[in-house]
Design an enzyme around this catalytic site. Structure first.
Site, PDB file in Angstrom:
ATOM      1  N   ARG A  48      -7.574   2.494  13.327  1.00 39.81           N
ATOM      2  CA  ARG A  48      -8.461   1.349  13.093  1.00 39.81           C
ATOM      3  C   ARG A  48      -8.445   0.388  14.291  1.00 39.81           C
ATOM      4  O   ARG A  48      -9.437  -0.253  14.595  1.00 39.81           O
ATOM      5  CB  ARG A  48      -8.143   0.626  11.788  1.00 39.81           C
ATOM      6  CG  ARG A  48      -9.285  -0.240  11.299  1.00 39.81           C
ATOM      7  CD  ARG A  48      -9.008  -0.883   9.954  1.00 39.81           C
ATOM      8  NE  ARG A  48      -9.529  -0.142   8.814  1.00 39.81           N
ATOM      9  CZ  ARG A  48     -10.790  -0.187   8.388  1.00 39.81           C
ATOM     10  NH1 ARG A  48     -11.681  -0.911   9.018  1.00 39.81           N
ATOM     11  NH2 ARG A  48     -11.163   0.500   7.326  1.00 39.81           N
ATOM     12  N   GLU A  68       0.853  -1.190   0.000  1.00 40.60           N
ATOM     13  CA  GLU A  68       0.000   0.000   0.000  1.00 40.60           C
ATOM     14  C   GLU A  68       0.892   1.244   0.000  1.00 40.60           C
ATOM     15  O   GLU A  68       0.637   2.212  -0.699  1.00 40.60           O
ATOM     16  CB  GLU A  68      -0.926   0.006   1.231  1.00 40.60           C
ATOM     17  CG  GLU A  68      -1.852   1.210   1.250  1.00 40.60           C
ATOM     18  CD  GLU A  68      -2.909   1.175   2.355  1.00 40.60           C
ATOM     19  OE1 GLU A  68      -3.258   0.090   2.839  1.00 40.60           O
ATOM     20  OE2 GLU A  68      -3.392   2.271   2.715  1.00 40.60           O
ATOM     21  N   ARG A 128      -3.453  -6.720   6.079  1.00 41.74           N
ATOM     22  CA  ARG A 128      -4.819  -7.243   6.124  1.00 41.74           C
ATOM     23  C   ARG A 128      -5.453  -7.102   7.514  1.00 41.74           C
ATOM     24  O   ARG A 128      -5.054  -7.764   8.463  1.00 41.74           O
ATOM     25  CB  ARG A 128      -4.798  -8.708   5.704  1.00 41.74           C
ATOM     26  CG  ARG A 128      -6.100  -9.216   5.140  1.00 41.74           C
ATOM     27  CD  ARG A 128      -5.888 -10.606   4.577  1.00 41.74           C
ATOM     28  NE  ARG A 128      -6.983 -10.992   3.699  1.00 41.74           N
ATOM     29  CZ  ARG A 128      -6.964 -12.092   2.943  1.00 41.74           C
ATOM     30  NH1 ARG A 128      -5.917 -12.878   2.948  1.00 41.74           N
ATOM     31  NH2 ARG A 128      -7.991 -12.376   2.172  1.00 41.74           N
ATOM     32  N   GLU A 178     -10.578  -8.266   3.863  1.00 44.66           N
ATOM     33  CA  GLU A 178      -9.876  -8.335   5.138  1.00 44.66           C
ATOM     34  C   GLU A 178     -10.611  -9.090   6.251  1.00 44.66           C
ATOM     35  O   GLU A 178      -9.972  -9.772   7.061  1.00 44.66           O
ATOM     36  CB  GLU A 178      -9.563  -6.912   5.632  1.00 44.66           C
ATOM     37  CG  GLU A 178      -8.528  -6.196   4.805  1.00 44.66           C
ATOM     38  CD  GLU A 178      -8.483  -4.719   5.147  1.00 44.66           C
ATOM     39  OE1 GLU A 178      -9.432  -3.993   4.779  1.00 44.66           O
ATOM     40  OE2 GLU A 178      -7.523  -4.295   5.794  1.00 44.66           O
ATOM     41  N   ALA A 183      -8.278  -1.460   2.264  1.00 48.03           N
ATOM     42  CA  ALA A 183      -9.451  -1.287   3.121  1.00 48.03           C
ATOM     43  C   ALA A 183     -10.633  -2.154   2.676  1.00 48.03           C
ATOM     44  O   ALA A 183     -11.776  -1.883   3.037  1.00 48.03           O
ATOM     45  CB  ALA A 183      -9.856   0.196   3.203  1.00 48.03           C
TER      46      ALA A 183
HETATM   47  N1  MTE Z   1      -6.183 -11.510  -1.533  1.00 50.33           N
HETATM   48  C1  MTE Z   1      -5.137 -11.855  -2.307  1.00 50.33           C
HETATM   49  N2  MTE Z   1      -5.217 -12.980  -3.045  1.00 50.33           N
HETATM   50  N3  MTE Z   1      -3.996 -11.101  -2.354  1.00 50.33           N
HETATM   51  C2  MTE Z   1      -3.869  -9.963  -1.595  1.00 50.33           C
HETATM   52  O1  MTE Z   1      -2.834  -9.296  -1.650  1.00 50.33           O
HETATM   53  N4  MTE Z   1      -4.930  -8.451   0.041  1.00 50.33           N
HETATM   54  C3  MTE Z   1      -5.914  -8.329   1.094  1.00 50.33           C
HETATM   55  C4  MTE Z   1      -7.290  -8.771   0.601  1.00 50.33           C
HETATM   56  N5  MTE Z   1      -7.197 -10.059  -0.046  1.00 50.33           N
HETATM   57  C5  MTE Z   1      -4.967  -9.570  -0.758  1.00 50.33           C
HETATM   58  C6  MTE Z   1      -6.124 -10.383  -0.785  1.00 50.33           C
HETATM   59  C7  MTE Z   1      -6.044  -6.960   1.614  1.00 50.33           C
HETATM   60  S1  MTE Z   1      -4.961  -6.435   2.796  1.00 50.33           S
HETATM   61  C8  MTE Z   1      -7.028  -6.125   1.181  1.00 50.33           C
HETATM   62  S2  MTE Z   1      -7.205  -4.583   1.834  1.00 50.33           S
HETATM   63  C9  MTE Z   1      -7.965  -6.509   0.143  1.00 50.33           C
HETATM   64  O2  MTE Z   1      -7.725  -7.827  -0.342  1.00 50.33           O
HETATM   65  C10 MTE Z   1      -7.828  -5.520  -1.005  1.00 50.33           C
HETATM   66  O3  MTE Z   1      -8.654  -5.816  -2.063  1.00 50.33           O
HETATM   67  P1  MTE Z   1     -10.217  -5.457  -2.070  1.00 50.33           P
HETATM   68  O4  MTE Z   1     -10.350  -4.058  -1.575  1.00 50.33           O
HETATM   69  O5  MTE Z   1     -10.590  -5.620  -3.474  1.00 50.33           O
HETATM   70  O6  MTE Z   1     -10.874  -6.439  -1.151  1.00 50.33           O
HETATM   71  N1  HPA Z   2      -7.668   0.706   5.686  1.00 52.31           N
HETATM   72  C1  HPA Z   2      -6.705   0.278   4.861  1.00 52.31           C
HETATM   73  N2  HPA Z   2      -5.811   1.058   4.337  1.00 52.31           N
HETATM   74  C2  HPA Z   2      -5.867   2.352   4.650  1.00 52.31           C
HETATM   75  C3  HPA Z   2      -6.842   2.855   5.497  1.00 52.31           C
HETATM   76  C4  HPA Z   2      -7.802   1.992   6.040  1.00 52.31           C
HETATM   77  O1  HPA Z   2      -8.702   2.361   6.792  1.00 52.31           O
HETATM   78  N3  HPA Z   2      -6.624   4.169   5.619  1.00 52.31           N
HETATM   79  C5  HPA Z   2      -5.530   4.422   4.882  1.00 52.31           C
HETATM   80  N4  HPA Z   2      -5.079   3.340   4.290  1.00 52.31           N
HETATM   81 MO1  MOS Z   3      -5.259  -3.937   3.028  1.00 53.74          MO
HETATM   82  S1  MOS Z   3      -4.199  -3.936   4.798  1.00 53.74           S
HETATM   83  O1  MOS Z   3      -6.140  -2.469   3.488  1.00 53.74           O
HETATM   84  O2  MOS Z   3      -4.086  -3.406   1.951  1.00 53.74           O
END
Ligand code: MTE
Ligand code: HPA
Ligand code: MOS
Length: 752
Positions: A304, A226, A336, A705, A502
């Protein structure tokens, strides 16, 4: 629908950063990073390294034209150390050579004298010495001071969680290509293309408009990309800017583990008060977050933690305070759950402690404190709760009573093996906690042959967001999915994006896509109406055929698009979505920060070998709130992956820094992650469909997450198994529960 990437993944044809064909003349990077966690740099000697084979140039902070500053939230982090290093792994010099091997071998020839400074690795010590990243924050509901007198039972304790290595399969990396007029194109393995663009521009001293960041997909991010993908992109861009040739850097696993931050370890204190009916009347927690040597995303992660400090329970009086403590570790970052899991572990520890002392099962306390719709979180938002529904369904469908009975009988009959069971309910708020970040854009082109190209700010990292966005477009246009392509994420096509994080990526970018497609559809209906001598309200497009008042016509989607094109109708749309109704006032620490919450209940069963301390996570059963899942396979995959990753964090993954701030668990030989053998025999995920109208994309709730927090159940199931063997053990709350710790706990001294 399957994940659109599954076939090319399986065939090894998907393109990651390191698969990009390299251009002629490409140079490669290596980093000389601090071997000591806190020191003054006395004398940096590059002379031998500079003469090393293949070396083109070695960069230090002196070569930076803009600002030597990569801080995101706070400007407190140098790209390349100037006078002081703050953590082992802090970059000091960037070596650029004709091959990676030559760059890395030159890095070893750099000599540097340091003058050691005191090293702090413990967050509580940092706090005592006043080393804080930001002032502490307190979230508060009711009045705990007054409430203690109403409590029948009060328990206090300490609960610690450790860090976690992201271990994305694809390590960090970037590839920068200098273009004309000082512009640069950067291919980056980042969750935040705009962060890369913005901070690279700052360091290079050029405008954001001169930097194009392009991302096809990541081999996993999990939060680790991120913010912390930016460093490597800037390294490449800095070298490309000076040398006017393409520059590439893919970190190897050891470099990645050593130089990047991880999940924040937390050390916390709690105090919990219950009335005679087991209602939690009061709760206090103090969190000491180990931020590492710079802010990175720590303030947001800390926030958070506070939001999720009462998990899924209604507690009328709660006071939670968090300190972001500055230590000499690599800056810790998003992972995550983003601080949520760390907050939730502590309230679960408090409940476990109370349950053990009262001689009851923790689930009795958990159950009678679940939030119901209308209850208020300590930050002021009223909940629309599925907590009780998920819990009750889980208990009935997974036959909790029967399982408890089987386990109790097993434990009566067995001395050398003990089983444990624990329930872990979760609640996770969906939206970036910073309200302003909750926005996204989509650019949709319909080409004259009827095919569709879509660009959004979403980054595909394995979570399936591209598939979901494609589904949105296919649904609105009623178009075959093969006619739609999701393009790379690119800052020239989509600007000012929030990172893909997020869990909100599909909600935000999917909504923007939906809006763009709906606008195009309206326009196309007008064209169709003209072609068919009717009004657009009577037009429908179904499976690529035009319908008038439910009657199929001869006109196809392709013909309609061509007709629109010939009439000079705009076949492109760019839409912007910003989540409505959310707000938060940090001066009062109150508001309505989340679009909605995701709920669920898991049941964990484990068996431990009481001679060896080894254990198995036997069965995991989950009732997970998906809203109305738009893609069962992807959502199930996210649940399964998150649960196993959560089990890893809670049981076997042990990040170890020594007192000198050196990472000891610095390779896959010393850092154990779950593999296929650690996946529970039974990993049953059932979907609880909640009918409520919400702000989720097509009512399909975010799923990225939340499942990781189920993993906390593994910790408490192990704890219960240990207590079955050694009922009076005085057990600390100190995750992860590695086999070593389990063994020690089995034979721990009993309370007097
Ligand atoms: N799933 C996979 N396969 N790979 C990833 O890197 N990241 C996780 C989750 N699932 C991740 C994952 C995290 S930390 C987040 S915030 C969300 O996916 C981000 O994607 P989304 O916002 O589309 O759920
Ligand atoms: N979640 C995940 N990533 C973020 C957030 C949050 O609330 N705020 C800034 N980056
Ligand atoms: Mo997920 S920790 O918000 O990239």
């Amino acid at each position: 629908m399957k994940n659109i990437d599954s076939i090319s993944h399986l065939q090894g044809k998907s393109i990651y950063l390191d698969d990009l064909p390299t251009m002629q003349g490409t140079l490669y990077c290596a980093i000389y990073d601090a071997p000591i966690a806190h020191a003054k740099i006395k004398n940096l000697d590059l002379s031998i390294a500079e003469k090393s084979e293949g070396v083109v140039k070695i960069f230090t902070y002196k070569d930076i034209k803009g600002a030597n500053q990569i801080g995101g939230i706070i400007l407190d982090e140098q790209l390349l150390a100037e006078d002081v290093v703050d953590f082992c792994g802090m970059p000091i010099a960037l070596i650029v050579a004709n091959t990676s091997e030559n760059a890395r071998s030159a890095a070893k020839k750099i000599k540097c004298e340091f003058e050691a400074l005191p090293i702090i690795t413990d967050p509580r010590e940092a706090m005592q010495k006043g080393k804080l990243i930001i002032p502490p924050r307190t979230f508060k509901i009711g009045n705990t001071d007054d409430a203690w007198t109403l409590c029948e039972h009060i328990f206090e304790g300490k609960a610690d969680t450790n860090g976690q290595e992201h271990l994305y399969i694809e390590t960090q990396g970037a590839y920068a290509i200098p273009l004309e007029n000082e512009s640069i194109r950067i291919y980056s393995s980042t969750q935040g293309p705009t962060a890369v663009q913005r901070i690279t521009a700052r360091v290079l001293g050029i405008g954001m408009h001169q930097i194009e960041v392009d991302v096809t997909r990541l081999g996993g991010g999990f939060g680790g990309k991120e913010d912390q993908a930016t460093t490597w992109a800037i390294m490449c861009a800095l070298a490309a800017q000076h040398l006017k040739v393409p520059v590439k850097f893919s970190l190897d696993r050891l470099e990645d583990m050593r130089m990047t931050g991880k999940r924040h370890p937390y050390s916390s204190d709690f105090k919990i008060g219950l009335d005679k009916n087991l209602k939690i009347i009061a709760y206090e927690a103090t969190f000491y977050q180990n931020a590492g040597a710079a802010a990175d995303l720590s303030p947001a992660v800390m926030e958070r933690t506070l939001f999720h400090s009462t998990n899924t329970y209604f507690i009328p009086n709660a006071t939670c305070t968090a300190y972001s403590c500055k230590t000499n570790l690599p800056p810790n970052t998003a992972f995550r759950g983003f601080g949520g899991p760390q907050g939730m572990f502590v309230i679960e520890a408090a409940i476990a402690k109370a349950a053990a002392a009262l001689g009851i099962d923790a689930y009795e306390i958990q159950q009678c404190n679940l939030m119901k719709t209308g209850d208020e979180f300590l930050y002021g938002q009223k909940v629309e709760s599925e907590a009780i529904a998920c819990w009750e369904k889980a208990v009935v469908q997974f036959e909790l009573k029967k399982r408890v009975e089987i386990i109790n009988n097993f434990n009566k009959e067995n001395q050398l093996f003990k089983k444990g069971i624990a329930l872990m309910p979760i609640c996770f708020g969906i939206s970036f906690t910073k309200t302003l970040m909750n926005n996204a854009r989509a650019l949709v082109h319909i080409y004259s042959d009827g095919t569709v190209g879509i660009s959004t700010g979403a980054v595909e990292m394995g979570q399936g967001v591209n598939t979901k966005i494609l589904q949105v477009a296919a649904k609105i246009f009623s178009l075959n999915t093969h006619k739609i392509k999701i393009n790379s994420t690119n800052t020239y096509r989509i600007a000012n994006t929030s990172p893909s994080a997020a869990s909100a990526t599909a909600d935000l970018n999917g909504r923007a896509t939906q809006m763009a497609c709906e606008q195009l559809l309206e326009r196309l209906k007008i064209v169709a109406a003209e072609m068919l001598n009717t009004v657009s309200e009577k037009i429908e497009i179904i499976n690529e055929k035009i319908f008038v008042e439910n009657k199929e016509t001869e006109i196809t989607w392709e013909q309609l698009i061509l007709a629109a094109f010939l009439k000079r109708i705009n076949l492109s749309e760019h839409a912007h979505y910003a989540t409505p109704d959310i707000h938060f006032d940090s001066s009062k620490e109150k508001g309505h920060p989340f679009a909605y919450h995701v709920f669920g209940t898991s049941i964990f069963e484990v068996t431990i070998d009481c001679i060896r301390g080894t254990y198995r996570i036997d069965d995991v059963r989950v009732m997970h709130d998906v809203g109305k899942s738009m893609n069962h396979l992807i959502d199930r995959g996210q649940c399964e992956g998150g649960i196993v990753q959560g089990i890893g964090w809670m049981t076997m993954e042990e990040v170890i820094y020594d007192k000198n701030g050196k990472l000891r668990s610095n390779a896959l030989s010393t850092y154990k992650v779950p593999d296929i053998y650690s996946v529970p025999k039974v990993l049953d995920v059932l979907f609880h469909e909640s009918p409520t109208k919400n702000l989720a994309i097509l009512n399909s709730k975010a799923v990225g997450e939340p499942p990781i927090m189920y993993g906390i159940g593994a910790y408490f199931a192990l704890r219960n198994a240990i207590l079955a063997f050694n009922p009076k053990a005085d057990l600390a709350f100190d995750a992860p529960f590695t086999p070593e710790k389990v063994l020690l706990a089995l034979y721990a001294k009993t309370k007097v």
